[in-house]
Design a protein around this motif. Structure first.
Motif, PDB file in Angstrom:
ATOM      1  N   ALA A 121       0.825  -1.203   0.000  1.00  0.00           N
ATOM      2  CA  ALA A 121       0.000   0.000   0.000  1.00  0.00           C
ATOM      3  C   ALA A 121       0.861   1.255   0.000  1.00  0.00           C
ATOM      4  CB  ALA A 121      -0.934   0.000   1.203  1.00  0.00           C
ATOM      5  N   VAL A 122       0.299   2.307  -0.560  1.00  0.00           N
ATOM      6  CA  VAL A 122       0.928   3.627  -0.550  1.00  0.00           C
ATOM      7  C   VAL A 122      -0.017   4.575   0.170  1.00  0.00           C
ATOM      8  CG1 VAL A 122       2.173   5.295  -1.969  1.00  0.00           C
ATOM      9  CG2 VAL A 122       1.523   3.089  -2.936  1.00  0.00           C
ATOM     10  N   LEU A 123       0.555   5.397   1.035  1.00  0.00           N
ATOM     11  CA  LEU A 123      -0.225   6.384   1.777  1.00  0.00           C
ATOM     12  C   LEU A 123       0.186   7.753   1.239  1.00  0.00           C
ATOM     13  CD1 LEU A 123      -2.123   6.369   4.321  1.00  0.00           C
ATOM     14  CD2 LEU A 123      -0.073   6.841   5.661  1.00  0.00           C
ATOM     15  N   VAL A 124      -0.756   8.480   0.651  1.00  0.00           N
ATOM     16  CA  VAL A 124      -0.411   9.740  -0.002  1.00  0.00           C
ATOM     17  C   VAL A 124      -1.288  10.871   0.523  1.00  0.00           C
ATOM     18  CG1 VAL A 124       0.225  10.738  -2.225  1.00  0.00           C
ATOM     19  CG2 VAL A 124      -0.269   8.295  -2.081  1.00  0.00           C
ATOM     20  N   GLY A 125      -0.665  11.968   0.954  1.00  0.00           N
ATOM     21  CA  GLY A 125      -1.414  13.131   1.414  1.00  0.00           C
ATOM     22  C   GLY A 125      -1.448  14.215   0.347  1.00  0.00           C
ATOM     23  N   PHE A 126      -2.561  14.979   0.309  1.00  0.00           N
ATOM     24  CA  PHE A 126      -2.720  16.028  -0.698  1.00  0.00           C
ATOM     25  C   PHE A 126      -3.216  17.318  -0.046  1.00  0.00           C
ATOM     26  CE2 PHE A 126      -3.150  12.065  -2.961  1.00  0.00           C
ATOM     27  CZ  PHE A 126      -2.437  12.278  -4.138  1.00  0.00           C
ATOM     28  N   ASP A 156      -7.764  13.979  -8.678  1.00  0.00           N
ATOM     29  CA  ASP A 156      -6.989  14.009  -9.917  1.00  0.00           C
ATOM     30  C   ASP A 156      -5.999  12.846  -9.955  1.00  0.00           C
ATOM     31  OD1 ASP A 156      -6.113  15.218 -12.294  1.00  0.00           O
ATOM     32  OD2 ASP A 156      -4.409  16.133 -11.232  1.00  0.00           O
ATOM     33  N   CYS A 157      -5.407  12.565  -8.816  1.00  0.00           N
ATOM     34  CA  CYS A 157      -4.431  11.472  -8.719  1.00  0.00           C
ATOM     35  C   CYS A 157      -5.115  10.126  -9.006  1.00  0.00           C
ATOM     36  CB  CYS A 157      -3.796  11.472  -7.333  1.00  0.00           C
ATOM     37  SG  CYS A 157      -2.568  10.171  -7.126  1.00  0.00           S
ATOM     38  N   VAL A 158      -6.309   9.924  -8.437  1.00  0.00           N
ATOM     39  CA  VAL A 158      -7.040   8.666  -8.681  1.00  0.00           C
ATOM     40  C   VAL A 158      -7.345   8.525 -10.173  1.00  0.00           C
ATOM     41  CG1 VAL A 158      -9.156   7.375  -8.219  1.00  0.00           C
ATOM     42  CG2 VAL A 158      -8.058   8.671  -6.372  1.00  0.00           C
ATOM     43  N   SER A 165       3.623   5.978  -7.365  1.00  0.00           N
ATOM     44  CA  SER A 165       4.392   7.005  -6.660  1.00  0.00           C
ATOM     45  C   SER A 165       4.727   8.159  -7.607  1.00  0.00           C
ATOM     46  CB  SER A 165       5.683   6.409  -6.086  1.00  0.00           C
ATOM     47  OG  SER A 165       5.368   5.337  -5.221  1.00  0.00           O
ATOM     48  N   ARG A 166       5.075   7.803  -8.844  1.00  0.00           N
ATOM     49  CA  ARG A 166       5.411   8.827  -9.837  1.00  0.00           C
ATOM     50  C   ARG A 166       4.173   9.690 -10.142  1.00  0.00           C
ATOM     51  NH1 ARG A 166       4.643   9.024 -14.817  1.00  0.00           N
ATOM     52  NH2 ARG A 166       3.882   6.881 -15.028  1.00  0.00           N
ATOM     53  N   ILE A 167       3.022   9.027 -10.325  1.00  0.00           N
ATOM     54  CA  ILE A 167       1.792   9.773 -10.631  1.00  0.00           C
ATOM     55  C   ILE A 167       1.415  10.677  -9.453  1.00  0.00           C
ATOM     56  CG2 ILE A 167      -0.700   9.512 -11.018  1.00  0.00           C
ATOM     57  CD1 ILE A 167       0.045   6.842 -12.517  1.00  0.00           C
ATOM     58  N   ALA A 168       1.523  10.144  -8.240  1.00  0.00           N
ATOM     59  CA  ALA A 168       1.151  10.929  -7.046  1.00  0.00           C
ATOM     60  C   ALA A 168       2.022  12.172  -6.933  1.00  0.00           C
ATOM     61  CB  ALA A 168       1.267  10.067  -5.797  1.00  0.00           C
ATOM     62  N   ALA A 169       3.317  11.997  -7.186  1.00  0.00           N
ATOM     63  CA  ALA A 169       4.231  13.144  -7.094  1.00  0.00           C
ATOM     64  C   ALA A 169       3.832  14.206  -8.114  1.00  0.00           C
ATOM     65  CB  ALA A 169       5.670  12.685  -7.321  1.00  0.00           C
ATOM     66  N   ALA A 170       3.416  13.757  -9.303  1.00  0.00           N
ATOM     67  CA  ALA A 170       3.019  14.701 -10.347  1.00  0.00           C
ATOM     68  C   ALA A 170       1.681  15.363 -10.035  1.00  0.00           C
ATOM     69  CB  ALA A 170       2.947  13.982 -11.688  1.00  0.00           C
ATOM     70  N   CYS A 171       0.937  14.819  -9.081  1.00  0.00           N
ATOM     71  CA  CYS A 171      -0.363  15.392  -8.709  1.00  0.00           C
ATOM     72  C   CYS A 171      -0.261  16.193  -7.420  1.00  0.00           C
ATOM     73  CB  CYS A 171      -1.414  14.292  -8.565  1.00  0.00           C
ATOM     74  SG  CYS A 171      -1.827  13.462 -10.089  1.00  0.00           S
ATOM     75  N   SER A 208       1.212  15.747  -4.575  1.00  0.00           N
ATOM     76  CA  SER A 208       1.100  15.129  -3.257  1.00  0.00           C
ATOM     77  C   SER A 208       2.095  15.782  -2.305  1.00  0.00           C
ATOM     78  CB  SER A 208       1.370  13.629  -3.350  1.00  0.00           C
ATOM     79  OG  SER A 208       2.700  13.398  -3.756  1.00  0.00           O
ATOM     80  N   SER A 209       1.701  15.942  -1.054  1.00  0.00           N
ATOM     81  CA  SER A 209       2.592  16.587  -0.099  1.00  0.00           C
ATOM     82  C   SER A 209       3.308  15.568   0.775  1.00  0.00           C
ATOM     83  CB  SER A 209       1.813  17.589   0.758  1.00  0.00           C
ATOM     84  OG  SER A 209       0.678  16.957   1.309  1.00  0.00           O
ATOM     85  N   THR A 210       2.751  14.372   0.919  1.00  0.00           N
ATOM     86  CA  THR A 210       3.446  13.308   1.645  1.00  0.00           C
ATOM     87  C   THR A 210       3.212  12.003   0.908  1.00  0.00           C
ATOM     88  OG1 THR A 210       1.550  12.641   2.977  1.00  0.00           O
ATOM     89  CG2 THR A 210       2.887  14.413   3.870  1.00  0.00           C
ATOM     90  N   LEU A 211       4.170  11.090   1.011  1.00  0.00           N
ATOM     91  CA  LEU A 211       4.001   9.795   0.353  1.00  0.00           C
ATOM     92  C   LEU A 211       4.808   8.747   1.103  1.00  0.00           C
ATOM     93  CD1 LEU A 211       3.886   9.073  -3.404  1.00  0.00           C
ATOM     94  CD2 LEU A 211       5.304   7.633  -1.961  1.00  0.00           C
ATOM     95  N   ARG A 212       4.131   7.689   1.519  1.00  0.00           N
ATOM     96  CA  ARG A 212       4.834   6.572   2.187  1.00  0.00           C
ATOM     97  C   ARG A 212       4.425   5.268   1.524  1.00  0.00           C
ATOM     98  NH1 ARG A 212       3.146   6.773   8.209  1.00  0.00           N
ATOM     99  NH2 ARG A 212       3.927   4.636   8.310  1.00  0.00           N
ATOM    100  N   VAL A 213       5.404   4.443   1.206  1.00  0.00           N
ATOM    101  CA  VAL A 213       5.135   3.118   0.665  1.00  0.00           C
ATOM    102  C   VAL A 213       5.332   2.116   1.803  1.00  0.00           C
ATOM    103  CG1 VAL A 213       5.875   1.371  -0.993  1.00  0.00           C
ATOM    104  CG2 VAL A 213       5.937   3.782  -1.623  1.00  0.00           C
ATOM    105  N   SER A 214       4.385   1.185   1.940  1.00  0.00           N
ATOM    106  CA  SER A 214       4.526   0.208   3.033  1.00  0.00           C
ATOM    107  C   SER A 214       5.755  -0.655   2.779  1.00  0.00           C
ATOM    108  CB  SER A 214       3.266  -0.662   3.143  1.00  0.00           C
ATOM    109  OG  SER A 214       3.144  -1.511   2.026  1.00  0.00           O
ATOM    110  N   GLN A 215       6.578  -0.802   3.785  1.00  0.00           N
ATOM    111  CA  GLN A 215       7.803  -1.586   3.645  1.00  0.00           C
ATOM    112  C   GLN A 215       7.650  -2.978   4.263  1.00  0.00           C
ATOM    113  OE1 GLN A 215      10.176  -0.495   1.744  1.00  0.00           O
ATOM    114  NE2 GLN A 215       9.214   1.507   1.495  1.00  0.00           N
TER     115      GLN A 215
END
Lengths: 497, 402
Positions: A234-239, A247-249, A308-314, A316-323
């Motif tokens: 999962a990726v957790l993305v804040g906007f 837009d990101c979805v 992650s690339r799409i979210a950054a282009a939209c 996003s102010s925070t982004l975490r990928v589950s490790q």
């Protein structure tokens, strides 16, 4: 409560003792419950604001008993309300004062697991999660996962066409049921489908799944089993805005990616969830997305990069990928706890369930803020962003005079708004009694007459779960003759609730 | 020739059906008429031609949804979706070669009403699974709507899914809203050779029970492998399709080769050849050019399919092949005789249903669809009457009128 149910049949109420005796002859022992104290647990379902003791509770154990109970009720003109685990969020299992409450809880066996054909045959009282529990040691699972899956039954899921957070990729109940056995109100037993795909004949299976107990009583279900995906991440993305999140979805889907789940929460829901479970949600964002990807490891790794690339282009102010699996479950813990978390902010809340075209989300959120001010009540939002299913949680205090009515009025306004922007009244909770009177917002009299005539083909006396789904009870003979012009029904004097 | 009324809008459709209801005239409902040969012969007094009720009224690729009028050509829809790298995930069959109608013809209304899905039905569901909403006119001559344009909707009975596959006997669709999905970036096919029917069923079950996400699984007996250029080799072959993003397909290829180890060596068909093979399976091309020989399409439990196919070949002299991991059996009879009794008797122990999709008019006066047991038959008649009390919509197309 302003809710109105069909007027009880005084004749049936007068015959109560005889009816109890007759039913006891069909379902012996403790299968018939009639003392007020013992019937109390059945007086409401997941919508606890509505309460009504039934005429009698009957808990059959075999299809033959169900058949005999229904045939008896049909012959005696007694109404019947079917019930699974009673987790409905729309009042679908709310009893009737003059009706038999038919509980299917004793139908709790997994009858057959057929891994080679990838299906399981289960009784309707088996819980949703119980199916997965029965097959997970072989790496299989049952895909639809409503949030009540630990308690809700597959029979109830069939009645409501239940969804969950993974429906965009894996479908609703209707896409995962292959066959069923059902008893009609006459007591006749019908089997539809089986282990094969496409049931054959008219697709009555489609009509029954989601029919909210108005067409028949399901006594056996054949479900499709799927192999559990190798991994889920999962990726957790804040906007900064909900527009950016929406837009990101859209861009993820436009890139050809169908995530296993995409959940969105607004600022109030994020704050409530974080305060409750403390999983590290960012608190300085207007919208938070959880994007889950599942499948083979190589695919997940590839798509995580893409997302992650799409979210950054939209923006996003925070982004975490589950490790780790633990971290992924942590991302979900907040979302899954959103309802109780919001519940801590307020003595009571009302959970709504509209679906909207996703692009309308910013408009709907902004109109909802205006409504919130007008009704003087707060609202937090969680959103199945992949499929457009919106769950606004309206906060109120039932002990303050007028607040419950205000909350219901606010909720109705939200659902009208959903329909106005091209959406629907209910995405997964069902119409039940809760949204019954809003049906004309979405359907005109002709639309509803076509649905109600289908009901007549199954239940010509209207004995199965009357007072649910449809705002007006028509007698079948009238519906058959009825000619509707310009969307107006010619019988304005018929009883409406 | 019976008279034909051309419908170009919903109001015209309402008027035409209302008039027929008043007169009691049976209607034969058609788009391009490519599937008119499926089902029992319809004794109609008038044909409604919906091919002019055409056009897309909504397409939002980001929301995976479109709405089209019933007469819109399927080919137009597929081109529109392909331009956005999307598709009808149920993989509609082009029945032209099988039924002797023009290739590439057919409308959305016909596709929806016949619920004919291709190989990807196995993993992605049938036409009905992608149905979101409809506008339609019932046999009462009234226009109604059901469903919507959103993915998740439980508001009222799910009439769109129920009307899919009702062969125009309940209502005439005027507008259909379907869910679409992204088109996979790439695909390839893995072939396993020389398996007998029982082993083929086990191999397909093993693949479907793995996490390889197979989106097509077919069993082609030796006769078909010999005759068709799409299939390399001279022996029976099991074909598995893998679709998706290139890194995922590569990884799943390795996984599937390992799953197939007990069944023998694997050969890979690259993208173009893979597309050709699945088009052949989808459109039942092994049976094209076989004139008036009767063709059955049987849906059964996947493990039972390949053995049932062999039984029908051995006892009736039929040619067969299996799709849907064994669950769909295509049967080409040796001549125009449908031999319904023998085919249904062979299917009976396995469960499922057999549909006579190609046959002479004489054969089609009998049961084309699986006969229903009495309670279900009576319920089906009541449902039909609730939508079409005068019995004017494709009368007798599915079941004989009482």
């Amino acid at each position: 409560m302003s809710l109105r149910l069909p007027a009880p049949d005084e004749g049936v109420l007068a015959r109560r003792a005889q009816i109890i005796a007759d039913l006891s002859a069909i379902v012996p022992g403790e299968g018939v419950i009639f003392r007020e104290r013992e019937m109390k647990p059945y007086e409401s379902d997941g919508v606890t604001a509505y309460k009504q003791l039934p005429l009698v509770v009957v808990l059959p154990e075999t299809t033959q008993q169900v058949s005999r109970v229904l045939a008896y009720c049909h012959a005696s003109g007694v109404r019947v309300v079917p019930r699974g685990a009673g987790t409905s969020l729309s009042g679908g299992a709310l009893p009737l004062q003059d009706g038999v409450l038919l509980g299917l809880g004793k139908f709790n066996k997994v009858l057959e697991i057929d891994y080679a054909n990838r299906c399981a045959v289960v009784q309707p009282g088996v819980t949703n999660l119980g199916i997965t529990r029965a097959v997970e040691h072989e790496g299989f699972y049952y895909a639809p996962d409503p949030s009540s899956q630990i308690a809700c039954t597959i029979g109830g899921n069939v009645g409501e066409n239940s969804g969950g957070v993974h429906t965009l990729k894996y479908g609703l109940t209707t896409n995962n049921v292959l066959g069923l056995e059902m008893v009609l109100i006459t007591g006749e037993v019908v089997r539809l489908g089986g282990k094969h795909l496409d049931a054959g004949g008219l697709d009555l299976l489609a009509a029954i799944v989601g029919s909210e107990g108005l067409l028949g009583v399901v006594t056996e279900v054949t479900v499709r089993l799927l192999k559990k995906p190798d991994v889920a991440r999962a990726v957790l993305v804040g906007f900064p805005t909900s527009e950016d999140a929406g837009d990101c979805v859209a861009k993820i889907i436009a890139a050809g990616i169908i995530p296993a789940g995409i959940e969105m929460m607004d600022r109030d829901a994020i704050a409530a969830a974080e305060a409750f479970v403390n999983v590290g949600y960012p608190l300085d964002v207007e919208a938070l997305l959880i994007v889950e990807l599942d499948g083979p490891e190589a695919e997940c790794a590839h798509l995580l990069e893409e997302v992650s690339r799409i979210a950054a282009a939209c923006k996003s102010s925070t982004l975490r990928v589950s490790q780790s699996e633990e971290e992924r479950l942590g991302f979900w813990a907040g979302r899954k706890a959103a309802f109780p978390a919001v519940g801590r902010l307020s003595p009571d809340y009302l959970c709504m369930d509209g679906t909207i075209p996703r692009k309308q989300l910013p408009l709907v959120l902004s109109r909802m803020r205006q409504m919130s001010a007008r009704h003087g009540l707060r609202v937090a939002n969680v959103f199945h962003a992949g499929d457009g299913n919106l769950h606004p949680l309206i906060l109120y205090d039932a002990n303050k005079p007028g607040e419950m009515d205000a909350a219901e009025a606010f909720g109705a306004d939200i659902l009208r708004l959903c329909v106005e922007v091209g959406g629907v009244l209910t995405g997964e909770h069902g119409v039940g009694v809760e949204k019954r009177d809003l049906m004309p917002e979405m359907f005109d009299a002709v639309d509803l007459a076509h649905q109600q005539r289908l009901k007549c083909a199954f239940d010509d006396q209207g004995l199965l779960n009357p007072g649910k789904v449809f705002p007006t009870l028509h007698r079948c003979a009238e519906l058959g003759r009825m000619h509707v012009s310009g969307g107006q029904v010619p019988f304005p004097d018929l009883p409406r609730f | 020739m019976i008279e034909t009324v051309h419908i170009s809008d919903e109001a015209g459709l309402v008027a035409a059906v209302a008039a027929a209801a008043t007169e009691g005239t049976g209607l034969d409902i058609a788009g391009h008429g490519t599937k008119s040969g499926i089902g029992r012969a319809v004794p109609a007094g008038r044909r409604l031609d919906l091919s002019r009720l055409s056009g897309v009224t909504l397409y939002e690729p980001d929301e995976l949804v479109f709405t089209a009028r019933a007469g819109t050509p399927v080919r137009e829809i597929e081109a529109m979706l392909a331009a956005q790298d999307q598709m009808l995930a149920f993989e509609p069959m082009d029945s032209g070669a099988l039924l002797g109608t023009p290739a590439g013809a057919g409308t959305m209304g016909g596709l929806f009403s016949c619920n004919l899905s291709g190989p990807r039905r196995l993993s992605h569901g049938a036409v009905r699974d992608h149905a979101l909403g409809i506008r339609a006119v019932s046999g009462r001559g009234e226009a109604f709507k059901s469903g919507g344009r959103v993915m998740k909707n439980v508001t009222g009975y799910d009439l769109p899914r129920m009307l899919a596959g009702s062969f125009g006997t309940l209502a005439i669709m005027s507008e259909i809203t379907l869910k679409v999905l992204p088109r996979p970036q790439t695909q390839e096919t893995l072939l396993v050779f020389g398996l007998d029917p029982a082993a083929a069923a086990r191999a397909m079950s093993a693949a479907m029970g793995s996490s390889c996400e197979v989106s097509g699984a077919a069993y082609l007996p030796a006769e078909i492998a010999r005759r068709r250029g799409e299939v390399p080799g001279e022996v029976a072959v099991v074909a598995f399709r893998l679709e998706g993003f290139a890194p995922s397909v590569r990884a799943r290829r390795a996984m599937l080769i390992s799953v197939m180890t007990p069944f023998g060596g694997v050969e890979v068909l690259e993208e173009t050849a893979s597309r050709g093979l699945w088009a052949m399976v989808r459109d039942a091309l092994p049976f094209s050019g076989t004139g008036e020989r009767a063709v059955w399409r049987i849906s059964t439990a996947p493990m039972a399919g390949p053995v049932l196919a062999r039984l029908l070949a051995d006892t009736l002299g039929a040619e067969t092949f299996c799709d849907w991991a064994g669950g769909l059996v295509w049967v080409l009879m040796p001549d125009a005789q449908a031999q319904a009794g023998a085919v249904r008797a062979a299917l009976q122990p396995q469960g499922g249903h057999a549909t006579l999709v190609r046959a002479t008019a004489a054969e089609r006066s009998g049961d084309v669809f699986q006969p229903l047991e009495p309670t279900l038959a009576a319920l089906t008649r009541r449902v039909k009457a609730s939508f079409d009390p005068k019995g004017i919509l494709n009368p007798g197309r599915m079941y004989a009128e009482p």
